[in-house]
Design a protein around this motif. Structure first.
Motif, PDB file in Angstrom:
ATOM      1  N   SER A  51       0.876  -0.941   0.171  1.00 44.88           N
ATOM      2  CA  SER A  51      -0.004  -0.184   0.024  1.00 44.88           C
ATOM      3  C   SER A  51       0.745   1.288   0.010  1.00 44.88           C
ATOM      4  CB  SER A  51      -1.086   0.029   1.194  1.00 44.88           C
ATOM      5  OG  SER A  51      -0.086   0.126   2.408  1.00 44.88           O
ATOM      6  N   LEU A  52       2.204   1.102  -0.192  1.00 45.50           N
ATOM      7  CA  LEU A  52       3.022   2.269  -0.120  1.00 45.50           C
ATOM      8  C   LEU A  52       2.797   3.349  -1.318  1.00 45.50           C
ATOM      9  CD1 LEU A  52       6.729   0.965   0.484  1.00 45.50           C
ATOM     10  CD2 LEU A  52       5.400   2.322   1.799  1.00 45.50           C
ATOM     11  N   SER A  53       2.528   4.350  -1.186  1.00 43.32           N
ATOM     12  CA  SER A  53       2.443   5.658  -2.017  1.00 43.32           C
ATOM     13  C   SER A  53       3.590   5.713  -2.726  1.00 43.32           C
ATOM     14  CB  SER A  53       1.919   6.686  -1.612  1.00 43.32           C
ATOM     15  OG  SER A  53       2.827   7.459  -0.816  1.00 43.32           O
ATOM     16  N   GLN A  54       3.559   6.371  -3.815  1.00 45.84           N
ATOM     17  CA  GLN A  54       4.940   6.941  -4.772  1.00 45.84           C
ATOM     18  C   GLN A  54       5.686   7.606  -3.840  1.00 45.84           C
ATOM     19  OE1 GLN A  54       4.127   7.614  -8.886  1.00 45.84           O
ATOM     20  NE2 GLN A  54       5.848   9.174  -9.040  1.00 45.84           N
ATOM     21  N   LYS A  55       5.140   8.771  -3.030  1.00 41.88           N
ATOM     22  CA  LYS A  55       5.897   9.763  -2.259  1.00 41.88           C
ATOM     23  C   LYS A  55       6.454   8.862  -1.314  1.00 41.88           C
ATOM     24  CE  LYS A  55       5.350  13.777   0.561  1.00 41.88           C
ATOM     25  NZ  LYS A  55       4.922  14.462   1.292  1.00 41.88           N
ATOM     26  N   GLU A  56       5.988   7.795  -0.772  1.00 42.32           N
ATOM     27  CA  GLU A  56       6.545   7.087   0.345  1.00 42.32           C
ATOM     28  C   GLU A  56       7.732   6.237  -0.110  1.00 42.32           C
ATOM     29  OE1 GLU A  56       2.848   6.202   3.449  1.00 42.32           O
ATOM     30  OE2 GLU A  56       2.986   5.278   1.493  1.00 42.32           O
ATOM     31  N   ALA A  58       9.620   7.181  -2.800  1.00 44.51           N
ATOM     32  CA  ALA A  58      10.655   7.990  -3.105  1.00 44.51           C
ATOM     33  C   ALA A  58      11.094   8.329  -1.770  1.00 44.51           C
ATOM     34  CB  ALA A  58      10.043   9.306  -3.634  1.00 44.51           C
ATOM     35  N   GLU A  59      10.786   8.528  -0.673  1.00 47.57           N
ATOM     36  CA  GLU A  59      11.550   8.723   0.393  1.00 47.57           C
ATOM     37  C   GLU A  59      12.486   7.388   0.936  1.00 47.57           C
ATOM     38  OE1 GLU A  59       8.570  10.005   3.353  1.00 47.57           O
ATOM     39  OE2 GLU A  59       8.117  11.615   2.343  1.00 47.57           O
ATOM     40  N   LEU A  60      11.618   6.157   0.762  1.00 45.05           N
ATOM     41  CA  LEU A  60      12.400   4.989   1.207  1.00 45.05           C
ATOM     42  C   LEU A  60      13.728   4.725   0.343  1.00 45.05           C
ATOM     43  CD1 LEU A  60       9.729   2.629   1.807  1.00 45.05           C
ATOM     44  CD2 LEU A  60      11.265   3.465   3.364  1.00 45.05           C
ATOM     45  N   ILE A  61      13.682   5.252  -1.092  1.00 41.17           N
ATOM     46  CA  ILE A  61      14.882   4.651  -2.085  1.00 41.17           C
ATOM     47  C   ILE A  61      15.625   6.172  -2.156  1.00 41.17           C
ATOM     48  CG2 ILE A  61      13.676   2.653  -3.015  1.00 41.17           C
ATOM     49  CD1 ILE A  61      13.456   4.433  -5.425  1.00 41.17           C
ATOM     50  N   PHE A  62      15.211   7.157  -1.687  1.00 45.01           N
ATOM     51  CA  PHE A  62      16.126   8.302  -1.623  1.00 45.01           C
ATOM     52  C   PHE A  62      16.050   8.959  -2.957  1.00 45.01           C
ATOM     53  CE2 PHE A  62      18.284   5.470   1.678  1.00 45.01           C
ATOM     54  CZ  PHE A  62      17.720   6.462   2.713  1.00 45.01           C
ATOM     55  N   LYS A  63      14.786   9.007  -3.746  1.00 42.97           N
ATOM     56  CA  LYS A  63      14.686   9.618  -4.871  1.00 42.97           C
ATOM     57  C   LYS A  63      13.300  10.532  -4.984  1.00 42.97           C
ATOM     58  CE  LYS A  63      17.865   7.047  -7.038  1.00 42.97           C
ATOM     59  NZ  LYS A  63      18.911   7.492  -7.412  1.00 42.97           N
ATOM     60  N   ASP A  64      13.493  11.497  -5.922  1.00 38.72           N
ATOM     61  CA  ASP A  64      12.580  12.305  -5.853  1.00 38.72           C
ATOM     62  C   ASP A  64      11.277  11.757  -6.636  1.00 38.72           C
ATOM     63  OD1 ASP A  64      12.764  13.116  -8.892  1.00 38.72           O
ATOM     64  OD2 ASP A  64      14.754  13.753  -8.536  1.00 38.72           O
ATOM     65  N   ASN A  65      10.086  12.427  -6.647  1.00 38.07           N
ATOM     66  CA  ASN A  65       8.990  11.872  -7.486  1.00 38.07           C
ATOM     67  C   ASN A  65       9.152  11.655  -8.791  1.00 38.07           C
ATOM     68  OD1 ASN A  65       7.387  11.331  -4.980  1.00 38.07           O
ATOM     69  ND2 ASN A  65       6.494  13.428  -4.894  1.00 38.07           N
ATOM     70  N   ALA A  66       9.792  12.516  -9.545  1.00 36.82           N
ATOM     71  CA  ALA A  66       9.903  12.358 -10.815  1.00 36.82           C
ATOM     72  C   ALA A  66      10.831  11.142 -11.343  1.00 36.82           C
ATOM     73  CB  ALA A  66      10.512  13.728 -11.763  1.00 36.82           C
ATOM     74  N   SER A  67      11.899  10.879 -10.532  1.00 37.43           N
ATOM     75  CA  SER A  67      12.539   9.707 -10.675  1.00 37.43           C
ATOM     76  C   SER A  67      11.784   8.514 -10.298  1.00 37.43           C
ATOM     77  CB  SER A  67      13.938   9.909  -9.818  1.00 37.43           C
ATOM     78  OG  SER A  67      14.659  10.851 -10.118  1.00 37.43           O
ATOM     79  N   VAL A  68      10.962   8.351  -9.419  1.00 35.89           N
ATOM     80  CA  VAL A  68      10.410   7.274  -9.011  1.00 35.89           C
ATOM     81  C   VAL A  68       9.273   7.148  -9.977  1.00 35.89           C
ATOM     82  CG1 VAL A  68       8.644   6.227  -7.173  1.00 35.89           C
ATOM     83  CG2 VAL A  68      10.775   7.479  -6.525  1.00 35.89           C
ATOM     84  N   THR A  69       8.826   8.024 -10.516  1.00 36.09           N
ATOM     85  CA  THR A  69       7.589   7.881 -11.867  1.00 36.09           C
ATOM     86  C   THR A  69       8.461   7.228 -12.785  1.00 36.09           C
ATOM     87  OG1 THR A  69       6.419   9.801 -11.221  1.00 36.09           O
ATOM     88  CG2 THR A  69       6.297   9.166 -13.422  1.00 36.09           C
ATOM     89  N   ARG A  70       9.692   7.649 -13.243  1.00 43.54           N
ATOM     90  CA  ARG A  70      10.576   6.991 -14.352  1.00 43.54           C
ATOM     91  C   ARG A  70      10.810   5.440 -13.870  1.00 43.54           C
ATOM     92  NH1 ARG A  70      12.510  12.249 -14.416  1.00 43.54           N
ATOM     93  NH2 ARG A  70      14.359  11.538 -13.221  1.00 43.54           N
ATOM     94  N   ILE A  71      11.217   5.574 -12.803  1.00 46.54           N
ATOM     95  CA  ILE A  71      11.468   4.014 -12.396  1.00 46.54           C
ATOM     96  C   ILE A  71      10.302   3.136 -12.528  1.00 46.54           C
ATOM     97  CG2 ILE A  71      12.083   2.491 -10.496  1.00 46.54           C
ATOM     98  CD1 ILE A  71      13.968   4.782  -9.343  1.00 46.54           C
ATOM     99  N   ILE A  72       9.136   3.393 -12.100  1.00 43.96           N
ATOM    100  CA  ILE A  72       8.022   2.771 -12.104  1.00 43.96           C
ATOM    101  C   ILE A  72       7.535   2.475 -13.373  1.00 43.96           C
ATOM    102  CG2 ILE A  72       5.578   2.663 -11.916  1.00 43.96           C
ATOM    103  CD1 ILE A  72       6.093   4.333  -8.974  1.00 43.96           C
TER     104      ILE A  72
END
Length: 144
Positions: A51-56, A58-72
């Protein structure tokens, strides 16, 4: 640089992180050649808490939201994840690990454990606890 211990120790912390990431990526790539350390972390965190959000994340893997979006996006294309629209909030997505993603976690868990063992080799439990305590103090100082 060697005379200024505060500069040297912070440089050493940064170098430690980079060296650990290099060995981790090298060992991960031996088993699964199309996944990065960050993608692997994302899978593991999602596997532990779906149930982790994208923001959560991002915080856990030390990335910004845009980077996490690209990773996803990449992980969906590579069939590690499925992204579904959240029925309660259509602006959000629910992420689901595919069978390929679950198999990847299964294959990489021993590699991750070995990477950690290698990195901490020769350190006593007391030294590891002290190191964690000291690094946590530095993190707290930086967040002030």
């Amino acid at each position: 640089m060697k005379n200024n211990k505060t500069v040297t120790v912070l440089y050493t912390v940064e170098q430690t992180i980079k060296e650990y990431r290099k060995i981790a990526q090298k060992n991960i790539s031996k088993v699964i050649n199309d996944i990065t350390v960050d993608q692997c972390l994302l899978l593991i965190f999602l596997n532990n808490n779906s149930s982790l959000s994208q923001k959560e994340i991002a915080e856990l893997i030390f990335k910004d939201n845009a980077s996490v979006t690209r990773i996803i996006e990449l992980m969906v294309k590579k069939d590690y994840l499925i992204r579904n629209i959240n029925p309660l909030d259509r602006r959000k997505f629910n992420l689901e690990i595919t069978s390929k993603g679950k198999k990847t976690i299964e294959l990489l868990t021993p590699i991750i454990n070995q990477n950690r063992q290698t990195a901490l080799q020769g350190l006593s439990n007391d030294e590891i606890e002290l190191l964690d305590k000291l690094l946590t103090k530095i993190i707290t100082n930086c967040k002030k």
